[in-house]
Design an enzyme around this catalytic site. Sequence first.
Site, PDB file in Angstrom:
ATOM      1  N   HIS A  10      -7.760   0.198  18.844  1.00  0.00           N
ATOM      2  CA  HIS A  10      -8.243  -1.051  19.446  1.00  0.00           C
ATOM      3  C   HIS A  10      -9.488  -1.504  18.692  1.00  0.00           C
ATOM      4  O   HIS A  10     -10.456  -0.747  18.591  1.00  0.00           O
ATOM      5  CB  HIS A  10      -8.574  -0.824  20.918  1.00  0.00           C
ATOM      6  CG  HIS A  10      -7.391  -0.305  21.701  1.00  0.00           C
ATOM      7  ND1 HIS A  10      -6.555  -1.129  22.408  1.00  0.00           N
ATOM      8  CD2 HIS A  10      -6.883   0.952  21.838  1.00  0.00           C
ATOM      9  CE1 HIS A  10      -5.582  -0.403  22.961  1.00  0.00           C
ATOM     10  NE2 HIS A  10      -5.763   0.870  22.634  1.00  0.00           N
ATOM     11  N   GLU A 190       0.778   7.253  29.458  1.00  0.00           N
ATOM     12  CA  GLU A 190      -0.523   7.911  29.262  1.00  0.00           C
ATOM     13  C   GLU A 190      -1.019   8.304  30.653  1.00  0.00           C
ATOM     14  O   GLU A 190      -1.092   9.481  30.979  1.00  0.00           O
ATOM     15  CB  GLU A 190      -1.511   6.967  28.572  1.00  0.00           C
ATOM     16  CG  GLU A 190      -2.907   7.553  28.376  1.00  0.00           C
ATOM     17  CD  GLU A 190      -3.946   6.508  27.925  1.00  0.00           C
ATOM     18  OE1 GLU A 190      -3.708   5.305  28.118  1.00  0.00           O
ATOM     19  OE2 GLU A 190      -5.011   6.920  27.417  1.00  0.00           O
TER      20      GLU A 190
HETATM   21  N1  HPA Z   1      -6.156   2.378  26.438  1.00  0.00           N
HETATM   22  C1  HPA Z   1      -5.833   1.328  27.177  1.00  0.00           C
HETATM   23  N2  HPA Z   1      -6.448   0.174  27.055  1.00  0.00           N
HETATM   24  C2  HPA Z   1      -7.422   0.052  26.164  1.00  0.00           C
HETATM   25  C3  HPA Z   1      -7.798   1.109  25.384  1.00  0.00           C
HETATM   26  C4  HPA Z   1      -7.130   2.326  25.524  1.00  0.00           C
HETATM   27  O1  HPA Z   1      -7.430   3.305  24.830  1.00  0.00           O
HETATM   28  N3  HPA Z   1      -8.801   0.682  24.589  1.00  0.00           N
HETATM   29  C5  HPA Z   1      -9.002  -0.597  24.889  1.00  0.00           C
HETATM   30  N4  HPA Z   1      -8.185  -0.993  25.848  1.00  0.00           N
HETATM   31 ZN    ZN Z   2      -4.682   2.548  23.259  1.00  0.00          ZN
END
Ligand code: HPA
Ligand code: ZN
Length: 339
Positions: A10, A190
């Site tokens: 990101h 996740e």
């Molecule tokens: N996971 C989910 N959303 C996000 C992440 C992440 O690691 N980083 C920025 N937005």
């Molecule tokens: Zn991510």
Amino acid sequence: MIAKAELHVHLEGTAPPELIGRIAARNGVALPPGMLAADGRFHYTNFLHFLETYDLAASVIRTAEDYRDITYEYLASVAQEGGIYVELTASPDHATAVGLSDEEHYGGIAAGIDDARRDHGIEGRIIVSAVRNYGGENAVRVAHHAAARPHPYVVGFGLAGDERVPPTEFAQAFAIAHDAGLGCSIHAGEWEGPRSIRAALELPVTRLDHGVRAIEDPKLVEEIADRGITLNTCPTSNVVLGVYPSLAEHPLPHLRAAGIRVTLGSDDPPYFGATLGGEYDVCRAQFGWDDQHLREVTTAAIDAAFCDEELRAQLRARLHEGPLAEAPAGATGPGDNGE
Ligand code: HPA
Ligand code: ZN
């Protein structure tokens, strides 16, 4: 050194505290209270708190130059570790929140990509991502925006943020992006389990970001392998955020052994103490993956990349060139497999 490619990172999340501090000072804004811990690192205690801290850091990023610098500095660092290609997840929701126009946002990122290519020989492309917890309607807006190709480097559409908002809310957004010829990927598996991965697989996606909790359902593992869905995994991120207690308990080797194509990503590097090269090192040290295994990871990333075929062919050629120059003169030569 093995050539590396990254599909899961990101963009705002690549900027370390030092760079966020530099940018804040340049923009004349104070560092948001609570963003940093006493030791100078980003402060958060769990996943949702992490997302809040991420938003605080992103709030000081205000200009095209800021986005250029973040992109350039990240790509330069990845190139140092043997990176040849990165798909950067950009977030127009964050840019819009600080009043940045598309032209400035993508212009800045593209300038960073161009400058990094010139100085470090690394390539980059952009995935436009919607923030999941802003809901389905916002994602439709972002998908329309991505479908209109705000920049030629935009090659994909994705979804980040709070995974508890189910994939079913985003069918229309993904249909728009897919119909416009963009590659599609979604965060799933996740924080949520197999059910959310199954829902994600109803969308026109070829990749999942994380997807590791598929391991809880053997039939799902089989389906992911059969369909050739690529999992963009981030083991260090998973352990730091507590999805798994330790690297030893991370399912990545089992997913790979089941025939699933996996890539490695750093997710939000300074937040998790991760780097792309570090993830390759983790797999070597923790899972015993050798050069051939690690080269397969890069191959999987190049195969699953959303870039055009011409660039894909160039990346494949670079991967097969052999080790990237790094070692002292005479230590390695062409065809040597040494990392
Ligand atoms: N996971 C989910 N959303 C996000 C992440 C992440 O690691 N980083 C920025 N937005
Ligand atoms: Zn991510």
